[in-house]
Design an enzyme around this catalytic site. Structure first.
Site, PDB file in Angstrom:
ATOM      1  N   GLY A  52      -4.239  -4.075  -4.241  1.00  0.00           N
ATOM      2  CA  GLY A  52      -5.213  -3.078  -4.658  1.00  0.00           C
ATOM      3  C   GLY A  52      -4.457  -1.818  -5.001  1.00  0.00           C
ATOM      4  O   GLY A  52      -3.801  -1.238  -4.146  1.00  0.00           O
ATOM      5  N   HIS A  53      -4.478  -1.438  -6.246  1.00  0.00           N
ATOM      6  CA  HIS A  53      -3.746  -0.247  -6.669  1.00  0.00           C
ATOM      7  C   HIS A  53      -4.729   0.841  -7.062  1.00  0.00           C
ATOM      8  O   HIS A  53      -5.548   0.641  -7.951  1.00  0.00           O
ATOM      9  CB  HIS A  53      -2.831  -0.570  -7.865  1.00  0.00           C
ATOM     10  CG  HIS A  53      -1.719  -1.499  -7.499  1.00  0.00           C
ATOM     11  ND1 HIS A  53      -0.899  -2.104  -8.422  1.00  0.00           N
ATOM     12  CD2 HIS A  53      -1.288  -1.908  -6.290  1.00  0.00           C
ATOM     13  CE1 HIS A  53      -0.018  -2.845  -7.784  1.00  0.00           C
ATOM     14  NE2 HIS A  53      -0.239  -2.745  -6.495  1.00  0.00           N
ATOM     15  N   ASP A  76       0.822  -1.217   0.000  1.00  0.00           N
ATOM     16  CA  ASP A  76       0.000   0.000   0.000  1.00  0.00           C
ATOM     17  C   ASP A  76       0.857   1.268   0.000  1.00  0.00           C
ATOM     18  O   ASP A  76       0.444   2.304   0.530  1.00  0.00           O
ATOM     19  CB  ASP A  76      -0.961   0.042   1.207  1.00  0.00           C
ATOM     20  CG  ASP A  76      -1.785  -1.215   1.323  1.00  0.00           C
ATOM     21  OD1 ASP A  76      -2.247  -1.688   0.270  1.00  0.00           O
ATOM     22  OD2 ASP A  76      -1.942  -1.742   2.432  1.00  0.00           O
ATOM     23  N   GLN A 113       2.157  -5.793  -3.224  1.00  0.00           N
ATOM     24  CA  GLN A 113       2.517  -5.915  -1.798  1.00  0.00           C
ATOM     25  C   GLN A 113       3.858  -5.203  -1.538  1.00  0.00           C
ATOM     26  O   GLN A 113       4.214  -4.314  -2.282  1.00  0.00           O
ATOM     27  CB  GLN A 113       2.570  -7.399  -1.373  1.00  0.00           C
ATOM     28  CG  GLN A 113       1.208  -8.060  -1.234  1.00  0.00           C
ATOM     29  CD  GLN A 113       0.645  -8.585  -2.541  1.00  0.00           C
ATOM     30  OE1 GLN A 113       1.349  -9.157  -3.343  1.00  0.00           O
ATOM     31  NE2 GLN A 113      -0.636  -8.383  -2.754  1.00  0.00           N
TER      32      GLN A 113
HETATM   33  P1  IMP Z   1      -2.731 -12.776   1.691  1.00  0.00           P
HETATM   34  O1  IMP Z   1      -1.779 -12.192   0.724  1.00  0.00           O
HETATM   35  O2  IMP Z   1      -4.161 -12.534   1.354  1.00  0.00           O
HETATM   36  O3  IMP Z   1      -2.429 -14.236   1.966  1.00  0.00           O
HETATM   37  O4  IMP Z   1      -2.507 -12.020   3.106  1.00  0.00           O
HETATM   38  C1  IMP Z   1      -1.293 -12.160   3.835  1.00  0.00           C
HETATM   39  C2  IMP Z   1      -0.910 -10.838   4.489  1.00  0.00           C
HETATM   40  O5  IMP Z   1      -0.510  -9.906   3.467  1.00  0.00           O
HETATM   41  C3  IMP Z   1      -2.048 -10.145   5.245  1.00  0.00           C
HETATM   42  O6  IMP Z   1      -1.491  -9.450   6.351  1.00  0.00           O
HETATM   43  C4  IMP Z   1      -2.593  -9.152   4.231  1.00  0.00           C
HETATM   44  O7  IMP Z   1      -3.234  -8.059   4.858  1.00  0.00           O
HETATM   45  C5  IMP Z   1      -1.296  -8.721   3.566  1.00  0.00           C
HETATM   46  N1  IMP Z   1      -1.498  -8.216   2.198  1.00  0.00           N
HETATM   47  C6  IMP Z   1      -1.749  -8.933   1.088  1.00  0.00           C
HETATM   48  N2  IMP Z   1      -1.854  -8.119   0.009  1.00  0.00           N
HETATM   49  C7  IMP Z   1      -1.646  -6.876   0.454  1.00  0.00           C
HETATM   50  C8  IMP Z   1      -1.606  -5.603  -0.196  1.00  0.00           C
HETATM   51  O8  IMP Z   1      -1.756  -5.453  -1.413  1.00  0.00           O
HETATM   52  N3  IMP Z   1      -1.361  -4.524   0.603  1.00  0.00           N
HETATM   53  C9  IMP Z   1      -1.141  -4.648   1.946  1.00  0.00           C
HETATM   54  N4  IMP Z   1      -1.183  -5.819   2.594  1.00  0.00           N
HETATM   55  C10 IMP Z   1      -1.418  -6.928   1.850  1.00  0.00           C
END
Ligand code: IMP
Length: 427
Positions: free
Chosen positions: A40-41, A13, A223
């Site tokens: 999410g961009h 983010d 991420q």
């Molecule tokens: P997952 O990727 O859905 O398995 O989530 C694993 C961890 O990564 C969690 O803490 C999510 O909130 C975090 N996470 C996954 N994608 C994003 C992103 O695009 N931005 C911020 N945190 C993310």
């Protein structure tokens, strides 16, 4: 020009979408290489405000080819919805291409993500529950289904049968939930295949051919480094390689091809989900950063945890990725604050650590060592040149450069494309 990677330097983010959208003006290809629709961009430009989860942020430039590489896991339902939304708003998606090697997020991945999170109880990771972890698990376990497999419906049928039997055994016997129907999934995914067929390509070949003829390729990270499967705050991480190394694997190019690696850092820190975050502010300042920065997840809407800039985590990510420059985002969110803090080290049992410890439980015990710096208390939204920033703002940027050990190339002072200060041109 060669390839330039845009990498999240914190916990995701960081505002990579805006940076990619800005740089895409001068690029020929924008390629996503990791993650899935957990990302999410947000992009704000002359067409309006868009929240993209899978489609690269270069899609708004009519001359740019947008690739979703082999390292991405794709939920076809979400991708089709995103394509349709863009089309409805007049954006051309004919330059979108999907790797035939990209893995599919299947309905059992989504179900298992939720069942596994619920089973973890108070130790839950706080995943997005979108099936991303289970999809990557299957990729490594050689139980994944790739886009290429969908092109041959007989092959897809043969692969799905035993995989679904295996998944249904876990769903019913381990979790006591209801099994999923083969016919429903097979039919649903055959329909997706028909819809997405025109987009499927050997994207690694496309990128390599483009680089060979001198095109500029942006590798769009998802991420952040502190969520990386190897180097993040394990197990509170995502399931893919969100670093520059992951860019080569996830799109299929040699590391020799990458010329610049831009680390995107928010001017403070946020994190969503569970896991350690040493500079988190659980007080009124944290709430203020959240409200002023509109720090709510683009994908899940969850409130983000907010805190001061952490130069231990960011120095670590700069080294790991080999950042050649920094894009500092959401700088204007700090405009009104009388003083700011920067974490310069971690204190653990009387010792000072310059590096994040690999173990999450140890990291949880670390206390930030603060350096207090004066705020600038004036608006920066309208500023377009580094020299026009107030002295305290310039000092803040210089201190970050010093602590991280990397120059700041770009400062974002608002969500719009134009609200940017180019310190050193990236392209
Ligand atoms: P997952 O990727 O859905 O398995 O989530 C694993 C961890 O990564 C969690 O803490 C999510 O909130 C975090 N996470 C996954 N994608 C994003 C992103 O695009 N931005 C911020 N945190 C993310």
């Amino acid at each position: 020009m060669p390839a330039i990677a845009i990498i999240g330097g914190q916990w995701g983010d960081e505002g990579k979408g805006k940076i990619v959208d800005l740089l895409a003006e001068k690029a020929d290809i924008v390629a996503r290489f990791s993650g899935g629709n957990n990302a999410g961009h947000t992009v704000i430009n002359e067409f309006g405000e868009f929240k993209l989860h899978l489609i690269p942020s270069g899609i708004f430039h009519s001359h740019v080819d947008c690739l979703i590489g082999n390292g991405v896991v794709i939920n076809p339902r979400v991708l089709i919805a995103e394509i349709e939304t863009l089309q409805e708003r007049g954006i051309d998606v004919n330059r979108l291409f999907i790797s035939d090697r990209a893995h599919l997020v299947m309905p059992y991945h989504i179900l298992l993500d939720a069942l596994e999170e619920d089973a973890r109880g108070k130790n839950s990771i706080g995943t997005t529950r979108l099936g991303i972890g289970p999809a990557y698990t299957d990729k490594v376990a050689r139980l994944g289904i790739r886009f290429g497999d969908l092109l041959n419906k007989d092959l897809f049928h043969k692969r799905l049968g035993p995989i679904l039997n295996h998944k249904n055994a876990i769903i019913t016997r381990v979790f006591g939930a209801s099994p999923l129907s083969f016919d429903e999934i097979y039919q649903e995914y055959c329909n997706y295949a028909d819809r997405l067929l025109p987009f499927i390509r050997e994207t690694s070949l496309m990128v390599n051919e483009a680089l060979e003829k001198g095109d500029t390729v942006l590798l769009e990270g998802a991420q952040g480094t502190m969520l990386d499967i190897d180097f993040g705050t394990y197990p509170y991480v995502t399931s893919s390689s969100s670093t520059a190394g992951g860019a080569c694997l996830g799109i299929g190019i040699s590391p020799r091809r990458i010329d610049k690696i831009i680390g995107v850092y928010k001017a403070y820190t946020t994190r969503v989900g569970g896991g350690p975050m040493p500079t988190e502010l659980k007080d009124a300042t944290g709430v203020m950063l959240r409200e002023m920065g509109k720090e709510y997840g683009t994908t899940t809407g969850r409130p983000r945890r907010c805190g001061w800039f952490d130069s231990v985590a960011t120095r670590f990510s700069a080294r790991l990725n080999g950042f050649t420059g920094i894009a500092l985002t959401k700088f204007d969110i700090l405009d009104t604050l009388p003083t700011l803090k920067i974490c310069t080290g971690y204190e653990l049992d009387g010792s000072v650590l310059d590096n994040p410890p690999p173990n999450f439980a140890t990291l949880e015990k670390c206390r930030p060592i603060w350096e207090e710096v004066p705020g600038w208390q004036s608006s920066t939204n309208h500023i377009r040149s580094f020299d026009d920033l107030p002295g305290e703002a310039r000092q803040y940027v210089k201190r970050i450069e010093e602590l991280v050990g990397c120059p700041v190339d770009l400062i974002s002072v608002g969500p719009d494309r134009e609200e940017s200060i180019v310190v050193r041109p990236i392209l």
